[in-house]
Write an enzyme that holds these catalytic residues in place. Structure first.
Site, PDB file in Angstrom:
ATOM      1  N   ARG A  96       0.833  -1.207   0.000  1.00  0.00           N
ATOM      2  CA  ARG A  96       0.000   0.000   0.000  1.00  0.00           C
ATOM      3  C   ARG A  96       0.870   1.259   0.000  1.00  0.00           C
ATOM      4  O   ARG A  96       0.491   2.265  -0.556  1.00  0.00           O
ATOM      5  CB  ARG A  96      -0.886  -0.020   1.255  1.00  0.00           C
ATOM      6  CG  ARG A  96      -2.176   0.743   1.131  1.00  0.00           C
ATOM      7  CD  ARG A  96      -2.962   0.734   2.452  1.00  0.00           C
ATOM      8  NE  ARG A  96      -2.962  -0.502   3.183  1.00  0.00           N
ATOM      9  CZ  ARG A  96      -3.899  -1.449   3.084  1.00  0.00           C
ATOM     10  NH1 ARG A  96      -4.920  -1.292   2.269  1.00  0.00           N
ATOM     11  NH2 ARG A  96      -3.811  -2.552   3.802  1.00  0.00           N
ATOM     12  N   TYR A  97       2.000   1.217   0.683  1.00  0.00           N
ATOM     13  CA  TYR A  97       2.914   2.354   0.782  1.00  0.00           C
ATOM     14  C   TYR A  97       4.234   1.940   0.126  1.00  0.00           C
ATOM     15  O   TYR A  97       4.614   0.766   0.180  1.00  0.00           O
ATOM     16  CB  TYR A  97       3.194   2.701   2.249  1.00  0.00           C
ATOM     17  CG  TYR A  97       1.970   2.980   3.076  1.00  0.00           C
ATOM     18  CD1 TYR A  97       1.411   4.252   3.114  1.00  0.00           C
ATOM     19  CD2 TYR A  97       1.391   1.977   3.847  1.00  0.00           C
ATOM     20  CE1 TYR A  97       0.289   4.515   3.891  1.00  0.00           C
ATOM     21  CE2 TYR A  97       0.273   2.233   4.625  1.00  0.00           C
ATOM     22  CZ  TYR A  97      -0.269   3.508   4.649  1.00  0.00           C
ATOM     23  OH  TYR A  97      -1.378   3.756   5.418  1.00  0.00           O
ATOM     24  N   ARG A 100       7.111  -0.158   2.346  1.00  0.00           N
ATOM     25  CA  ARG A 100       6.814  -1.295   3.214  1.00  0.00           C
ATOM     26  C   ARG A 100       5.702  -2.164   2.640  1.00  0.00           C
ATOM     27  O   ARG A 100       4.854  -1.655   1.897  1.00  0.00           O
ATOM     28  CB  ARG A 100       6.438  -0.830   4.611  1.00  0.00           C
ATOM     29  CG  ARG A 100       5.300   0.171   4.687  1.00  0.00           C
ATOM     30  CD  ARG A 100       5.428   0.969   6.004  1.00  0.00           C
ATOM     31  NE  ARG A 100       4.339   1.907   6.226  1.00  0.00           N
ATOM     32  CZ  ARG A 100       4.323   3.146   5.755  1.00  0.00           C
ATOM     33  NH1 ARG A 100       5.286   3.588   4.968  1.00  0.00           N
ATOM     34  NH2 ARG A 100       3.324   3.955   6.033  1.00  0.00           N
ATOM     35  N   CYS A 109      -5.253 -17.524  14.096  1.00  0.00           N
ATOM     36  CA  CYS A 109      -4.878 -16.693  15.245  1.00  0.00           C
ATOM     37  C   CYS A 109      -5.089 -17.519  16.515  1.00  0.00           C
ATOM     38  O   CYS A 109      -5.841 -18.498  16.508  1.00  0.00           O
ATOM     39  CB  CYS A 109      -5.769 -15.461  15.328  1.00  0.00           C
ATOM     40  SG  CYS A 109      -5.745 -14.460  13.828  1.00  0.00           S
ATOM     41  N   CYS A 113     -10.919 -12.116  17.371  1.00  0.00           N
ATOM     42  CA  CYS A 113     -11.511 -10.897  17.919  1.00  0.00           C
ATOM     43  C   CYS A 113     -12.817 -10.635  17.176  1.00  0.00           C
ATOM     44  O   CYS A 113     -12.858 -10.715  15.944  1.00  0.00           O
ATOM     45  CB  CYS A 113     -10.545  -9.744  17.727  1.00  0.00           C
ATOM     46  SG  CYS A 113      -8.856 -10.179  18.223  1.00  0.00           S
ATOM     47  N   CYS A 116     -12.652  -8.072  14.307  1.00  0.00           N
ATOM     48  CA  CYS A 116     -11.495  -8.189  13.408  1.00  0.00           C
ATOM     49  C   CYS A 116     -11.798  -7.627  12.021  1.00  0.00           C
ATOM     50  O   CYS A 116     -12.797  -7.980  11.408  1.00  0.00           O
ATOM     51  CB  CYS A 116     -11.088  -9.652  13.281  1.00  0.00           C
ATOM     52  SG  CYS A 116      -9.743  -9.892  12.099  1.00  0.00           S
ATOM     53  N   ARG A 118     -10.172  -8.341   9.421  1.00  0.00           N
ATOM     54  CA  ARG A 118      -9.970  -9.402   8.421  1.00  0.00           C
ATOM     55  C   ARG A 118     -10.805 -10.624   8.762  1.00  0.00           C
ATOM     56  O   ARG A 118     -10.440 -11.755   8.446  1.00  0.00           O
ATOM     57  CB  ARG A 118      -8.488  -9.774   8.343  1.00  0.00           C
ATOM     58  CG  ARG A 118      -7.604  -8.652   7.862  1.00  0.00           C
ATOM     59  CD  ARG A 118      -6.272  -9.153   7.302  1.00  0.00           C
ATOM     60  NE  ARG A 118      -5.505  -8.012   6.829  1.00  0.00           N
ATOM     61  CZ  ARG A 118      -4.444  -7.495   7.442  1.00  0.00           C
ATOM     62  NH1 ARG A 118      -3.986  -8.067   8.534  1.00  0.00           N
ATOM     63  NH2 ARG A 118      -3.823  -6.447   6.961  1.00  0.00           N
ATOM     64  N   ASP A 279     -12.776  -0.574  12.243  1.00  0.00           N
ATOM     65  CA  ASP A 279     -12.996  -0.699  10.797  1.00  0.00           C
ATOM     66  C   ASP A 279     -14.419  -1.150  10.507  1.00  0.00           C
ATOM     67  O   ASP A 279     -15.091  -1.739  11.359  1.00  0.00           O
ATOM     68  CB  ASP A 279     -11.992  -1.690  10.208  1.00  0.00           C
ATOM     69  CG  ASP A 279     -10.573  -1.138  10.254  1.00  0.00           C
ATOM     70  OD1 ASP A 279     -10.384   0.002   9.802  1.00  0.00           O
ATOM     71  OD2 ASP A 279      -9.674  -1.841  10.763  1.00  0.00           O
ATOM     72  N   ASP A 316      -8.227   3.798   9.139  1.00  0.00           N
ATOM     73  CA  ASP A 316      -7.880   3.167   7.867  1.00  0.00           C
ATOM     74  C   ASP A 316      -8.994   3.528   6.891  1.00  0.00           C
ATOM     75  O   ASP A 316     -10.134   3.089   7.065  1.00  0.00           O
ATOM     76  CB  ASP A 316      -7.781   1.644   8.031  1.00  0.00           C
ATOM     77  CG  ASP A 316      -6.340   1.180   7.954  1.00  0.00           C
ATOM     78  OD1 ASP A 316      -5.711   1.433   6.910  1.00  0.00           O
ATOM     79  OD2 ASP A 316      -5.866   0.590   8.938  1.00  0.00           O
ATOM     80  N   LYS A 323      -3.767   4.684   6.152  1.00  0.00           N
ATOM     81  CA  LYS A 323      -4.140   5.246   7.463  1.00  0.00           C
ATOM     82  C   LYS A 323      -3.955   6.753   7.463  1.00  0.00           C
ATOM     83  O   LYS A 323      -2.968   7.242   6.919  1.00  0.00           O
ATOM     84  CB  LYS A 323      -3.212   4.709   8.551  1.00  0.00           C
ATOM     85  CG  LYS A 323      -3.459   3.301   8.957  1.00  0.00           C
ATOM     86  CD  LYS A 323      -2.495   2.927  10.076  1.00  0.00           C
ATOM     87  CE  LYS A 323      -2.542   1.439  10.301  1.00  0.00           C
ATOM     88  NZ  LYS A 323      -2.159   0.686   9.096  1.00  0.00           N
TER      89      LYS A 323
END
Ligand code: SF4
Length: 363
Positions: A96-97, A100, A109, A113, A116, A118, A279, A316, A323
């Protein structure tokens, strides 16, 4: 042992197990089975032990015990809320950037959560790890782009890999000359601190690149003695840590709980890094606050604790625009387009390129 006195030896993954251990009401079982058919559930013994079954507002239960509210998708919610797919040139990579990439090695996981971002991509039903050819293609992508300075291993949770496999991956990345920083985002030190073994710590230390660990926790009570000791093992080995948290209704959306969380991080030598606005993941409206409330909390935090305890409050931007800081000094109401959008005012928010976007976006 849970706060109700029951001993839990293994991770709970089924609604019936949550009911049997007093962590969910029996009357909710049918709805929770529907949630479980759609989204993964996992509550480790460590996390189950933090939940007070007698407290209907328990901040740990709100994060990990499924709720019927998850069956309702709110306005603007979407399967890929931060636009990972739009920025994925090869499997496993999100670019995205310029400097990185995210490197998504696994889809599992230690805990799942309920908020989440995702949630449509993680869980035991998905492919658990990148295939070897896909892994090699992802490495080739990074090797071919000298501008990639930092590789962020993220989720699923990279610390679900064995120390042996993680050590191989760290060595592969560190062997790429322009990759100078490897950052891992994880919930494992709080959800399953025993996984932070000497072998795991050794796997994360690698010649040729610096390792950072970003710990995801949202309430001070997650930072138990065992969790603090796990973080200390990493930090004492020379691995710096930062935090990331999500602003969650009923978990940390009040000045006292947010302050306690940030103080706890600093006491653990973990620099508060990000406080994410929730999100637009499907079925998570009951856990989100408004941006206005988040800004108010950040103002309050600024007045109560030192700069060491201040995270960046970030949004985001839906669609994969990255972000943006949305703390008190960075956001302006768009009076031209302001209108009631559920409980949320409409805003104009700038991304890192200076482009302006509407939040919430158009449907
Ligand atoms: S640990 Fe991270 S990737 Fe896994 S369910 Fe929680 S927020 Fe999602």
């Amino acid at each position: 042992m849970t706060k109700s006195g029951l001993t839990i030896a293994t991770t709970l993954r089924q609604p019936a197990e949550l009911v049997a251990h007093g962590l969910a009401p029996a009357a909710a079982l049918a709805d929770l089975e529907k949630v479980a058919a759609r989204y993964a559930i996992a509550v480790t013994p460590q996390i189950a032990g933090l939940i007070d079954p007698g407290d209907p507002t328990d901040p740990i239960a709100r994060q990990f015990i499924p709720a019927a509210d998850e069956l309702v998708s709110g306005p603007g919610e979407r399967a890929d809320p931060i636009g990972d797919h739009a920025h994925s040139p090869v499997a496993g990579i999100v670019h995205r950037y310029p400097d990185r990439v995210l490197f998504k090695l696994v889809h599992v996981c230690a805990v799942y959560c309920r908020f989440c971002f995702r949630r449509e991509m993680v869980g035991p039903g998905r492919d658990s790890a990148l295939s070897e050819p896909a892994y090699q293609s992802a490495l080739d992508y990074i090797r071919a782009r000298k501008e990639i300075w930092e590789v962020i291993l993220t989720g699923g949770d990279p610390l679900m890999l064995s120390p042996r496999r993680l050590g191989e991956i760290m060595a592969d990345l560190a062997a790429i000359g322009h990759v100078r920083v490897i950052r891992l985002h994880t919930r494992v030190p709080v959800a399953d601190p025993a996984r932070i073994s000497d072998q795991m710590v050794a796997a994360l230390k690698v010649e040729g690149a610096v390792t950072w660990v970003a710990l995801h926790a949202n309430h001070a009570s997650e930072l138990t003695g065992k969790a603090r000791a796990a973080c200390a093992r990493l930090i004492d080995a020379g691995i710096p840590m930062v935090s990331q948290s999500v602003l969650l209704r009923g978990v940390n959306d009040n000045p006292a709980d947010l302050e306690a969380l940030m103080r706890s991080f600093v006491e653990c030598r973990i620099k508060p890094y990000y406080l994410h606005h929730g999100d637009l993941a499907p079925g998570t409206a009951h856990l989100r606050t408004t941006l206005a409330h988040g800004q108010q909390l950040m103002r309050s935090l600024r007045g109560r604790v030192s700069g060491l305890c201040q995270p960046d409050y970030v949004l985001d931007i839906p669609g994969g625009h990255g972000k943006s800081p949305v703390g008190p000094n960075y956001l302006a109401a768009d009076h031209a387009q302001e209108r009631e959008y559920q409980a949320e005012t409409r805003y104009r928010v700038s991304d890192y390129c200076g482009d302006v976007h509407l939040y919430p976006p158009d449907q």
